[in-house]
Design a protein around this motif. Structure first.
Motif, PDB file in Angstrom:
ATOM      1  N   GLY A   1       0.794  -1.219   0.000  1.00 53.87           N
ATOM      2  CA  GLY A   1       0.000   0.000   0.000  1.00 53.87           C
ATOM      3  C   GLY A   1       0.826   1.269   0.000  1.00 53.87           C
ATOM      4  N   SER A   2       2.143   1.166  -0.042  1.00 59.00           N
ATOM      5  CA  SER A   2       2.976   2.369  -0.031  1.00 59.00           C
ATOM      6  C   SER A   2       2.911   3.069  -1.365  1.00 59.00           C
ATOM      7  N   ARG A   3       3.280   4.326  -1.345  1.00 60.89           N
ATOM      8  CA  ARG A   3       3.219   5.121  -2.562  1.00 60.89           C
ATOM      9  C   ARG A   3       4.254   4.664  -3.573  1.00 60.89           C
ATOM     10  N   SER A   4       5.436   4.264  -3.079  1.00 58.09           N
ATOM     11  CA  SER A   4       6.497   3.841  -4.001  1.00 58.09           C
ATOM     12  C   SER A   4       6.081   2.608  -4.787  1.00 58.09           C
ATOM     13  N   ALA A   5       5.409   1.649  -4.152  1.00 57.61           N
ATOM     14  CA  ALA A   5       4.954   0.448  -4.856  1.00 57.61           C
ATOM     15  C   ALA A   5       3.926   0.795  -5.911  1.00 57.61           C
ATOM     16  N   SER A   6       3.021   1.691  -5.596  1.00 59.13           N
ATOM     17  CA  SER A   6       1.996   2.086  -6.559  1.00 59.13           C
ATOM     18  C   SER A   6       2.602   2.837  -7.732  1.00 59.13           C
ATOM     19  N   GLU A   7       3.565   3.699  -7.465  1.00 59.21           N
ATOM     20  CA  GLU A   7       4.208   4.440  -8.546  1.00 59.21           C
ATOM     21  C   GLU A   7       4.993   3.511  -9.455  1.00 59.21           C
ATOM     22  N   CYS A   8       5.690   2.561  -8.873  1.00 58.57           N
ATOM     23  CA  CYS A   8       6.445   1.594  -9.682  1.00 58.57           C
ATOM     24  C   CYS A   8       5.485   0.785 -10.544  1.00 58.57           C
ATOM     25  N   ALA A   9       4.358   0.376  -9.963  1.00 58.94           N
ATOM     26  CA  ALA A   9       3.374  -0.405 -10.719  1.00 58.94           C
ATOM     27  C   ALA A   9       2.807   0.402 -11.872  1.00 58.94           C
ATOM     28  N   ALA A  10       2.559   1.673 -11.642  1.00 56.58           N
ATOM     29  CA  ALA A  10       2.019   2.518 -12.714  1.00 56.58           C
ATOM     30  C   ALA A  10       3.015   2.661 -13.851  1.00 56.58           C
ATOM     31  N   ARG A  11       4.279   2.891 -13.517  1.00 57.76           N
ATOM     32  CA  ARG A  11       5.306   3.018 -14.563  1.00 57.76           C
ATOM     33  C   ARG A  11       5.485   1.700 -15.307  1.00 57.76           C
ATOM     34  N   PHE A  12       5.478   0.605 -14.574  1.00 63.11           N
ATOM     35  CA  PHE A  12       5.652  -0.709 -15.195  1.00 63.11           C
ATOM     36  C   PHE A  12       4.487  -1.018 -16.134  1.00 63.11           C
ATOM     37  N   TYR A  13       3.276  -0.669 -15.718  1.00 65.54           N
ATOM     38  CA  TYR A  13       2.101  -0.932 -16.546  1.00 65.54           C
ATOM     39  C   TYR A  13       2.193  -0.182 -17.875  1.00 65.54           C
ATOM     40  N   GLU A  14       2.659   1.038 -17.854  1.00 70.85           N
ATOM     41  CA  GLU A  14       2.812   1.813 -19.085  1.00 70.85           C
ATOM     42  C   GLU A  14       3.856   1.185 -20.007  1.00 70.85           C
ATOM     43  N   LYS A  15       4.923   0.716 -19.432  1.00 71.99           N
ATOM     44  CA  LYS A  15       5.993   0.141 -20.251  1.00 71.99           C
ATOM     45  C   LYS A  15       5.595  -1.226 -20.814  1.00 71.99           C
ATOM     46  N   LEU A  16       4.730  -1.967 -20.120  1.00 73.62           N
ATOM     47  CA  LEU A  16       4.280  -3.248 -20.638  1.00 73.62           C
ATOM     48  C   LEU A  16       3.483  -3.083 -21.933  1.00 73.62           C
ATOM     49  N   ALA A  17       2.814  -1.936 -22.088  1.00 74.03           N
ATOM     50  CA  ALA A  17       2.085  -1.688 -23.343  1.00 74.03           C
ATOM     51  C   ALA A  17       3.057  -1.620 -24.516  1.00 74.03           C
ATOM     52  N   ASP A  18       4.242  -1.043 -24.292  1.00 74.18           N
ATOM     53  CA  ASP A  18       5.257  -0.990 -25.351  1.00 74.18           C
ATOM     54  C   ASP A  18       5.803  -2.381 -25.656  1.00 74.18           C
ATOM     55  N   VAL A  19       5.920  -3.221 -24.640  1.00 73.68           N
ATOM     56  CA  VAL A  19       6.388  -4.592 -24.865  1.00 73.68           C
ATOM     57  C   VAL A  19       5.376  -5.367 -25.704  1.00 73.68           C
TER      58      VAL A  19
END
Length: 361
Positions: A22-40
């Motif tokens: 539930g920390s902010r860092s985990a959510s931010e990492c997940a958001a960035r990762f989700y965006e990059k998975l679209a490029d993959v």
């Protein structure tokens, strides 16, 4: 409903420490990762469908099996993988390794389906956790049906080359002539009565030496070799020459040299005829080394009664290792299968995207 993404998310949640959940860092990492998975998904993963259509058709004239049964016994990880991949290549008759076997085709399809589910899943707060385990699991399935990179094929060919050279050395050592017995030395002490005969014998171990673990009847005594290295001066030393096996011509030379030595020493029957069958001619045209193995298989079967209990298995093991190496070497020269290479590229892109997401890049 997707299978692996659900397993992946549940496993990832179990790995997240309570302080991070539930920390902010985990959510931010997940958001960035989700965006990059679209490029993959639109990049490396999109090439999988085209790669699947480019599967090699193969040639039905190839044998569809290894001519020589591989020797049993312990193999290192790379050696076992080399044998598994070579067996698959032989069964596929030059086709893509995953296309030559129903089980491999099923695994390949499941990997592609699971990657599609993973890349198309909805965003989640803990998407960054557990990615390494997921990619490692996918690569373990990929390893079951072949290799997805040229570097892996080259490394396996190198490992198999080392094993083949050891097998050749053992085969040549087994074919060395047995030493003939010698008469007792003619020069003896002039005064036999005054010189005890025991002086000419090897001294025995004392009680103290036995207590120190030098008893040759024990494992420790054998390991220390109290009487020197286990060599026979009547035999010629083992050859230290490095057998060249890199090219097809060098492998043909190694086969011919080994069979020639076995025939000269009486461990292998002479060829019945110089004429080859249609199958042997076809194999020689496609792959000269496979044609040579077809001839070698026939000669080994004809020499069954001449088989020495030590030479026969060593000879077969050496030839089998050359055959496995030949399949790996050809696969390395042709490059990895397009589908397996595309899957590996997708997995690597997922790892790169995950690393960049964690760094906030």
């Amino acid at each position: 409903m997707p299978r692996f993404p659900l397993v992946f998310l549940g496993f990832a949640f179990a790995l997240v420490p309570p302080a991070l959940a539930g920390s902010r860092s985990a959510s931010e990492c997940a958001a960035r990762f989700y965006e990059k998975l679209a490029d993959v998904r639109s990049g490396p993963f999109a090439k999988i469908a085209a790669a699947k259509a480019l599967a090699r058709r193969g040639d039905e004239r190839l044998p569809g099996r290894l001519f020589l049964t591989p020797a049993s016994g312990r193999r290192s990880g790379d050696e076992a993988k080399s044998l598994r991949i070579a067996t698959g290549l032989a069964r596929a008759r030059g086709r893509a390794s995953w296309a030559g076997d129903s089980d491999s085709r099923w695994i390949a399809d499941r990997i592609v389906t699971d990657l599609s589910d993973f890349l198309g899943q909805a965003p989640a707060p803990y998407l960054c956790a557990g990615t390494e385990n997921y990619v490692s699991t996918m690569r373990s399935y990929l390893d079951r049906i072949g290799s997805g990179s040229s570097e892996t094929l080259t490394a396996l060919a190198d490992a198999q080359t080392t094993r083949t050279r050891r097998s050749l050395a053992k085969a040549y050592a087994a074919m060395r002539p047995v030493p003939l017995p010698h008469f007792a030395p003619s020069v003896r002490p002039a005064d036999v009565q005054s010189v005890p005969i025991a002086l000419d014998l090897r001294p025995s171990l004392t009680v103290g030496e036995r207590r120190d673990g030098l008893d040759p009847m024990t494992t420790q005594g054998l390991a220390k070799a109290p009487y020197g290295p286990a060599i026979d001066p009547d035999l010629p030393p083992e050859s230290r020459d490095v057998v060249a096996l890199a090219s097809e011509g060098e492998r043909l030379t190694a086969i011919a040299t080994l069979l020639g030595r076995a025939e000269a020493r009486g461990f292998l029957a002479s060829p019945a005829s110089a004429n080859r069958t249609e199958t042997e001619r076809a194999l020689a045209e496609l792959r000269p080394v496979l044609g040579a193995f077809r001839v070698a298989e026939t000669r080994l079967e004809a020499s069954g009664r001449m088989g020495d209990p030590l030479v026969a298995p060593a000879l077969r093991a050496a030839l089998s290792d050359i055959e496995v190496l030949d399949y790996l070497a050809h696969a390395a020269e042709e490059g990895p299968d397009p589908l397996l290479a595309a899957i590996e590229a997708t997995l690597q892109a997922i790892m790169t995207a995950h690393e960049r997401a964690e760094r906030g890049v």
